[in-house]
Design an enzyme around this catalytic site. Sequence first.
Site, short mmCIF file in Angstrom:
data_model
loop_
_atom_site.label_atom_id
_atom_site.label_comp_id
_atom_site.label_asym_id
_atom_site.label_seq_id
_atom_site.Cartn_x
_atom_site.Cartn_y
_atom_site.Cartn_z
N ASP A 152 0.82 -1.22 0.00
CA ASP A 152 0.00 0.00 0.00
C ASP A 152 0.85 1.26 0.00
O ASP A 152 2.08 1.21 0.16
CB ASP A 152 -0.96 0.00 1.20
CG ASP A 152 -0.31 -0.49 2.48
OD1 ASP A 152 0.92 -0.45 2.59
OD2 ASP A 152 -1.03 -0.91 3.40
N GLU A 179 -9.63 -1.98 5.20
CA GLU A 179 -10.30 -1.61 6.45
C GLU A 179 -11.53 -2.48 6.68
O GLU A 179 -12.03 -3.11 5.74
CB GLU A 179 -10.70 -0.13 6.36
CG GLU A 179 -9.53 0.82 6.16
CD GLU A 179 -8.69 1.01 7.41
OE1 GLU A 179 -8.68 0.12 8.29
OE2 GLU A 179 -8.00 2.04 7.52
N HIS A 207 -7.22 -5.18 10.11
CA HIS A 207 -7.09 -4.94 8.67
C HIS A 207 -5.74 -5.42 8.16
O HIS A 207 -4.74 -5.36 8.87
CB HIS A 207 -7.33 -3.47 8.31
CG HIS A 207 -6.27 -2.50 8.72
ND1 HIS A 207 -6.47 -1.51 9.66
CD2 HIS A 207 -5.00 -2.34 8.30
CE1 HIS A 207 -5.37 -0.79 9.80
NE2 HIS A 207 -4.45 -1.28 8.98
N ASP A 264 -7.54 -3.29 14.30
CA ASP A 264 -8.90 -3.67 13.90
C ASP A 264 -8.88 -4.83 12.90
O ASP A 264 -9.88 -5.11 12.24
CB ASP A 264 -9.66 -2.46 13.31
CG ASP A 264 -8.95 -1.87 12.09
OD1 ASP A 264 -7.91 -2.42 11.66
OD2 ASP A 264 -9.43 -0.85 11.56
C1 GLP Z 1 -0.95 0.27 8.35
C2 GLP Z 1 -0.48 -0.54 7.16
C3 GLP Z 1 -0.64 -2.03 7.42
C4 GLP Z 1 0.00 -2.38 8.75
C5 GLP Z 1 -0.67 -1.60 9.85
C6 GLP Z 1 -0.14 -1.93 11.23
O1 GLP Z 1 -2.32 0.33 8.42
N1 GLP Z 1 -1.21 -0.21 5.98
O2 GLP Z 1 -0.03 -2.76 6.36
O3 GLP Z 1 -0.11 -3.77 8.97
O4 GLP Z 1 -0.45 -0.22 9.58
O5 GLP Z 1 1.01 -1.22 11.49
P1 GLP Z 1 1.96 -1.50 12.73
O6 GLP Z 1 2.78 -2.66 12.35
O7 GLP Z 1 2.74 -0.24 12.87
O8 GLP Z 1 1.08 -1.78 13.90
#
Ligand code: GLP
Length: 243
Positions: A68, A144, A139, A137
């Site tokens: 992403d 989402e 995702h 959440d």
């Molecule tokens: C963002 C990214 C996800 C990632 C998530 C969790 O939303 N798009 O790919 O898994 O953050 O991030 P973290 O690893 O910092 O908790």
Amino acid sequence: IRPDATSVARYMAEYIIARVNKFGPTSERPFVLGLPTGSSPIGVYRILVEYFKKGLISFKHIVTFNMDEYVGLPKDHPESYHSFMWNHLFKHVDIDPNNVNILDGNCDDLELRCLKFEQKILAVGGIELFLGGIGPDGHIAFNEPGSSLQSRTRVKTLAYETILANARFFGGDITKVPKLALTVGVATVMDAREVAIIITGQHKALALAKCIEEGVNHMWTVSAIQLHPRSLIVCDEDATLEL
Ligand code: GLP
């Protein structure tokens, strides 16, 4: 389940290296790796770099696709996922920049760019291993809650919880966090021949429980991996609190 985030990172990095080396990528048959951003994979990237420096892995014949990217952040913005990937991994290893694929959130035709991204994945033979993290959440990528489990690469409005969670990277100011992103879809991830997910911390405990102990549900999009024939979750003890 590993005791802590450091051992999760080491396990995952060693797992990736073993998969790549067993595959034996060549220029005709590259290893196609899907990659995430966020804090979860940072330790994995650090260890991959460490092993690269020891000569235990080469990225010469690895093609990457990132999950992403934010819409509207310049590529060289410190919080763009482009900057993240180059700073944490790509600039430290022998990857050919032409083999790096990251969605461009600044082009005129975002939808066309998303379609081309999907086509390019197919053109290189599909993703061999998709590494991922999850949001609290549940995702995956920026899919989402409520995202279709059949979704493909597209423009997505970020959930308020995600904007809030990511504000820490923007000086705690939620107004600075982009509200739109480009993301691979749930089906894009599920098409990979293998999916490997990192889940660490108490704040992800509910998501882990929903993902593996309840039904496949588009409100917890990572739960789709229950339908995947080859999926792996590596989590720490803290993330297991709700199991
Ligand atoms: C963002 C990214 C996800 C990632 C998530 C969790 O939303 N798009 O790919 O898994 O953050 O991030 P973290 O690893 O910092 O908790």
